[in-house]
Design an enzyme around this catalytic site. Structure first.
Site, PDB file in Angstrom:
ATOM      1  N   ASP A 241     -15.831   2.486   7.381  1.00  0.00           N
ATOM      2  CA  ASP A 241     -14.848   3.483   6.913  1.00  0.00           C
ATOM      3  C   ASP A 241     -15.493   4.451   5.934  1.00  0.00           C
ATOM      4  O   ASP A 241     -15.221   5.657   5.988  1.00  0.00           O
ATOM      5  CB  ASP A 241     -13.649   2.788   6.253  1.00  0.00           C
ATOM      6  CG  ASP A 241     -12.662   3.821   5.711  1.00  0.00           C
ATOM      7  OD1 ASP A 241     -12.137   4.607   6.527  1.00  0.00           O
ATOM      8  OD2 ASP A 241     -12.447   3.871   4.488  1.00  0.00           O
TER       9      ASP A 241
ATOM     10  N   SER B  23      -8.272   3.941   9.187  1.00  0.00           N
ATOM     11  CA  SER B  23      -9.009   3.903   7.921  1.00  0.00           C
ATOM     12  C   SER B  23      -8.244   3.049   6.896  1.00  0.00           C
ATOM     13  O   SER B  23      -8.802   2.142   6.273  1.00  0.00           O
ATOM     14  CB  SER B  23      -9.180   5.343   7.417  1.00  0.00           C
ATOM     15  OG  SER B  23      -9.584   5.382   6.082  1.00  0.00           O
TER      16      SER B  23
ATOM     17  N   ARG C 296     -15.880  12.654   8.409  1.00  0.00           N
ATOM     18  CA  ARG C 296     -14.628  13.392   8.669  1.00  0.00           C
ATOM     19  C   ARG C 296     -14.401  14.449   7.604  1.00  0.00           C
ATOM     20  O   ARG C 296     -13.949  15.560   7.879  1.00  0.00           O
ATOM     21  CB  ARG C 296     -13.434  12.409   8.670  1.00  0.00           C
ATOM     22  CG  ARG C 296     -13.370  11.509   9.878  1.00  0.00           C
ATOM     23  CD  ARG C 296     -12.364  10.378   9.655  1.00  0.00           C
ATOM     24  NE  ARG C 296     -11.032  10.845   9.334  1.00  0.00           N
ATOM     25  CZ  ARG C 296     -10.142  10.147   8.625  1.00  0.00           C
ATOM     26  NH1 ARG C 296     -10.436   8.935   8.180  1.00  0.00           N
ATOM     27  NH2 ARG C 296      -8.962  10.642   8.377  1.00  0.00           N
TER      28      ARG C 296
ATOM     29  N   HIS D  48       0.842  -1.200   0.000  1.00  0.00           N
ATOM     30  CA  HIS D  48       0.000   0.000   0.000  1.00  0.00           C
ATOM     31  C   HIS D  48       0.872   1.244   0.000  1.00  0.00           C
ATOM     32  O   HIS D  48       1.872   1.324   0.701  1.00  0.00           O
ATOM     33  CB  HIS D  48      -0.882   0.018   1.251  1.00  0.00           C
ATOM     34  CG  HIS D  48      -1.811   1.201   1.282  1.00  0.00           C
ATOM     35  ND1 HIS D  48      -2.983   1.233   0.571  1.00  0.00           N
ATOM     36  CD2 HIS D  48      -1.705   2.406   1.889  1.00  0.00           C
ATOM     37  CE1 HIS D  48      -3.578   2.392   0.750  1.00  0.00           C
ATOM     38  NE2 HIS D  48      -2.824   3.130   1.550  1.00  0.00           N
TER      39      HIS D  48
ATOM     40  N   LYS E   4      -8.995  -1.347   5.782  1.00  0.00           N
ATOM     41  CA  LYS E   4      -9.224  -1.834   4.410  1.00  0.00           C
ATOM     42  C   LYS E   4      -8.183  -2.882   4.028  1.00  0.00           C
ATOM     43  O   LYS E   4      -8.484  -3.859   3.350  1.00  0.00           O
ATOM     44  CB  LYS E   4      -9.225  -0.661   3.425  1.00  0.00           C
ATOM     45  CG  LYS E   4     -10.504   0.171   3.556  1.00  0.00           C
ATOM     46  CD  LYS E   4     -10.479   1.453   2.763  1.00  0.00           C
ATOM     47  CE  LYS E   4      -9.641   2.510   3.409  1.00  0.00           C
ATOM     48  NZ  LYS E   4      -9.824   3.873   2.961  1.00  0.00           N
TER      49      LYS E   4
HETATM   50  N1  URA Z   1      -6.653   7.333   2.921  1.00  0.00           N
HETATM   51  C1  URA Z   1      -7.599   6.588   3.526  1.00  0.00           C
HETATM   52  O1  URA Z   1      -7.963   5.519   3.042  1.00  0.00           O
HETATM   53  N2  URA Z   1      -8.128   7.062   4.674  1.00  0.00           N
HETATM   54  C2  URA Z   1      -7.769   8.221   5.247  1.00  0.00           C
HETATM   55  O2  URA Z   1      -8.284   8.576   6.275  1.00  0.00           O
HETATM   56  C3  URA Z   1      -6.790   8.996   4.593  1.00  0.00           C
HETATM   57  C4  URA Z   1      -6.238   8.504   3.433  1.00  0.00           C
END
Ligand code: URA
Length: 435
Positions: free
Chosen positions: A161, A183, A168, A82, A187
């Site tokens: 999320d 977050s 947010r 990632h 994932k």
């Molecule tokens: N990328 C994400 O997936 N979540 C965040 O909060 C910020 C960047």
């Protein structure tokens, strides 16, 4: 338990239990906790922070809000990679085939970008026919057959999320390290791999603008992964200037192919080798960084990574002939030059400004339902530290028409800061966490 008490506890700076965190996440996802209370709780976290136990509990609660991918029928240590995102970042296109060629099952769920540049899925879709919508069953079958798959999100992963991020975004609570880390890691964990190699970018083209925040984010994400039983390493890497020379979807695919052939830009090649070496350690393929680097270099120079990329394109219905004949990729009708109006050394090549040039050319989506032109972009010729003369070629602009080309030239020229004194070199890999 009452949401009010949990908000109050965090507002006043106390540590929350996993049960309290789960109560908030599950309650918000099911609709029993309203936006007003969730906003207050998120803002309390924004100001008071969370420690590693709390951040891990938050991540796990978010993972449990939806489906998870079951990769148990794929043998071996599955590794996912990632990046927190940057300009010209085509690392995934190079690294996934290289690591699959090293025998690591690579399952990569990638995203589109809504910002100034395309995401990995947008880049892959510039290969004619390439299918980025694999079902979970197709992912498992393909990884068992050829060792790698890259797909847009398959199942309904982490609905919490999606809801929390949207809130947010509306309430100025994005830039919080525990909220960003949970977050991203929720994932990753839901997507089912056993180990993660993370590239945390720092600089003008990155989410994290300064090194202290980037290192904190890297440490927090590595701690979450390791606490959740997934071996996780994070590299903090430079994103003050774009990675490589190509910025734009087809241009980046071509540069990724060159890199797999061993002819890529030095910075992109180095980053793939460093991240790859960390992944080899996580997957138990080596216990030494130096040996990992050697293995990665071999996979490039023997063409094994390129062969795997060809297999990946074929498996996902793309046209593999683009590897030998880049003219099969979409071609921009207008190509113009951006030149320097000064002599000196390039002190700064601002990544965010180059991303804005790509957006002005139509190379990014802008909105979820927006379209993009894969052929447009910027091919940098000169980068940080290089000497230029008045009139020297700085970059090529690939555009769909003369107006956008001219606009992009102006933006690109403003991205270069040229000074009389040679600037100090900036390290590409700033630190490594979790190995
Ligand atoms: N990328 C994400 O997936 N979540 C965040 O909060 C910020 C960047």
């Amino acid at each position: 338990m009452r949401a009010y008490d949990i908000i109050l506890k965090k507002r006043d700076g106390y540590k929350l239990t996993p049960e309290e965190i789960e109560f908030m996440v599950a309650g918000y996802t099911s609709g029993s906790i309203p936006d007003s209370q969730m906003t207050a709780w998120l803002m309390s976290i924004f100001f008071q922070g969370m420690d590693a136990d709390e951040t891990t509990a938050l991540t796990i609660s978010m993972v449990e809000s939806g489906d998870t991918l079951d990769l148990s029928s794929i043998s071996g240590i599955k590794v996912d990679k990632h990046s927190t995102g940057g300009v010209g970042d085509k690392t995934t296109l190079v690294l996934i085939p290289l690591l699959a060629a090293a025998g690591i099952p690579m399952v990569k769920m990638a995203g589109r970008s809504l910002g100034y540049t395309g995401g990995t899925i947008d880049k892959l879709e510039s290969i004619p026919g390439f299918n980025t919508n694999l079902s979970s069953e197709q992912v498992v079958k393909q990884v068992n057959d050829i060792g790698a798959a890259i797909t847009a999100q398959t199942a309904d992963l982490v609905p919490a999320d999606k809801m929390i991020y949207a809130l947010r975004d509306l309430t100025a609570a994005i830039e919080s390290i525990p909220l960003i880390a949970s977050s991203i890691m929720s994932k990753k964990i839901a997507a089912g791999a056993d180990a993660f190699v993370l590239d945390v970018k720092v600089g003008s083209g990155a989410f994290m603008k300064n090194i202290d925040d980037a290192e904190k984010l890297a440490q927090t994400m590595a701690a979450i992964g390791n606490n959740a039983g997934k071996r996780t390493a994070a590299l903090v890497t430079d994103m003050d200037q774009p990675l490589g020379f190509a910025v734009g979807n087809t241009l980046e695919v071509m540069e990724a192919i060159d890199t797999l052939k061993g002819d890529g830009p030095a910075d992109l090649t180095q980053l793939c080798i460093e991240l790859g070496s960390a992944a080899l350690i996580l997957a138990g393929k080596t216990d030494s960084y130096d040996n990992g680097r050697e293995q990665m270099q071999n996979l490039m120079h023997t063409g094994k990574g390129l062969k795997k990329f060809r297999e990946l394109i074929i498996a996902q219905n793309g046209n593999p002939n683009v590897i030998d004949d880049p003219s099969l990729l979409a071609q921009a009708p207008v190509i113009v030059k951006a030149v320097s109006s000064k002599s000196g050394y390039i002190k700064q090549l601002d990544a965010l400004t180059i991303a804005k040039a790509e957006a002005a050319l139509g190379g990014s989506r802008g909105r979820a339902d927006g379209s993009l032109d894969p052929s447009v972009g910027v091919k940098l010729v000169k980068k940080r530290g290089e000497k230029v003369e008045n009139g020297s070629l700085l970059s090529y602009v690939y555009a769909s028409n003369d107006e956008s080309a001219e606009q992009a030239v102006n933006i690109i020229q403003s991205a270069y800061e040229i000074t009389a004194v040679k600037p100090q070199e900036i390290k590409l890999v700033k630190s490594v966490v979790g190995l």
